[in-house]
Write an enzyme that holds these catalytic residues in place. Structure first.
Site, mmCIF file in Angstrom:
data_model
loop_
_atom_site.group_PDB
_atom_site.id
_atom_site.type_symbol
_atom_site.label_atom_id
_atom_site.label_comp_id
_atom_site.label_asym_id
_atom_site.label_seq_id
_atom_site.Cartn_x
_atom_site.Cartn_y
_atom_site.Cartn_z
ATOM 1 N N LEU A 73 0.802 -1.221 0.000
ATOM 2 C CA LEU A 73 0.000 0.000 0.000
ATOM 3 C C LEU A 73 0.837 1.275 0.000
ATOM 4 C CD1 LEU A 73 -2.848 -1.158 2.400
ATOM 5 C CD2 LEU A 73 -2.768 -1.248 -0.097
ATOM 6 N N CYS A 74 2.145 1.151 -0.199
ATOM 7 C CA CYS A 74 3.006 2.329 -0.307
ATOM 8 C C CYS A 74 2.909 2.923 -1.705
ATOM 9 C CB CYS A 74 4.462 1.956 -0.031
ATOM 10 S SG CYS A 74 4.842 1.799 1.708
ATOM 11 N N HIS A 75 2.899 4.248 -1.759
ATOM 12 C CA HIS A 75 2.886 4.944 -3.044
ATOM 13 C C HIS A 75 4.278 4.914 -3.670
ATOM 14 C CE1 HIS A 75 -0.580 6.718 -0.950
ATOM 15 N NE2 HIS A 75 -1.081 6.923 -2.156
ATOM 16 N N MET A 110 8.551 4.875 5.354
ATOM 17 C CA MET A 110 8.719 3.480 4.940
ATOM 18 C C MET A 110 9.956 3.301 4.069
ATOM 19 S SD MET A 110 6.501 2.081 6.702
ATOM 20 C CE MET A 110 7.018 0.459 6.188
ATOM 21 N N GLU A 111 10.279 4.308 3.268
ATOM 22 C CA GLU A 111 11.475 4.237 2.436
ATOM 23 C C GLU A 111 12.735 4.232 3.295
ATOM 24 O OE1 GLU A 111 8.158 4.978 -0.085
ATOM 25 O OE2 GLU A 111 8.717 5.934 1.796
ATOM 26 N N ASP A 125 23.705 -11.203 4.822
ATOM 27 C CA ASP A 125 23.947 -12.071 3.668
ATOM 28 C C ASP A 125 25.439 -12.194 3.359
ATOM 29 O OD1 ASP A 125 23.234 -13.616 1.282
ATOM 30 O OD2 ASP A 125 23.876 -11.826 0.180
#
Length: 156
Positions: A73-75, A110-111, A125
């Site tokens: 739901l992130c733009h 969120m970014e 990793d």
């Protein structure tokens, strides 16, 4: 009220059409705890896979740009700046700080969180062959500027 739910409780991408374009910025962090010898190998540039901090920095930047592909739901955003800083803390921790900026209609929290998280995952990793017990922790928003909800800064 949760903005990502409609009146029937269904997931919904927020309509930002009418929101004003403003400058927005967010800063997030993550930490990777590891064996002291693993951190020393990274700091000394002796990791067989190469420069761990450089690869993690690029991964974090790339992740910020791909956030809307990962979180439904992130733009999709036109980021104007993404900075990812990595540093050794003490003898067993890498601290990652990610900052994202834009002039837009929705925030960049969120970014920034995605950038910090993916940089941490990249460290894991690259180093898992020598240290499977690493712990990714303290992924959190440190500060947010701009937008309707105003300024937020984590309490120390």
């Amino acid at each position: 009220m949760l903005t990502h739910l409609d009146s029937q409780g269904r997931a919904n991408m927020v309509d930002v059409t009418e929101k004003a374009v403003t400058e927005r910025e967010a800063t997030a962090e993550a930490r990777v705890r590891m064996l002291p010898q693993t951190l020393q190998m990274i700091v000394d540039g002796e990791h067989p896979k190469g420069d761990v901090f450089a690869v993690a920095r690029i991964a974090g930047i790339q992740a910020a740009k791909k956030t809307s592909d990962l979180i439904p739901l992130c733009h999709p955003l036109m980021l104007t700046s993404v900075k990812v800083e990595l540093s050794a803390e003490g003898q067993d921790t890498v601290r990652i700080v990610a900052r994202c900026k834009l002039a837009g209609q929705t925030g960049v929290e969120m970014e920034a969180l995605t950038a910090a998280s993916v940089a941490a995952l990249t460290i894991y990793d690259m180093c898992k062959a020598v240290d499977k017990g690493m712990v990714i922790e303290q992924v959190r928003l440190l500060e947010k500027l701009g937008g309707k909800s105003g300024h937020y800064k984590v309490q120390a």
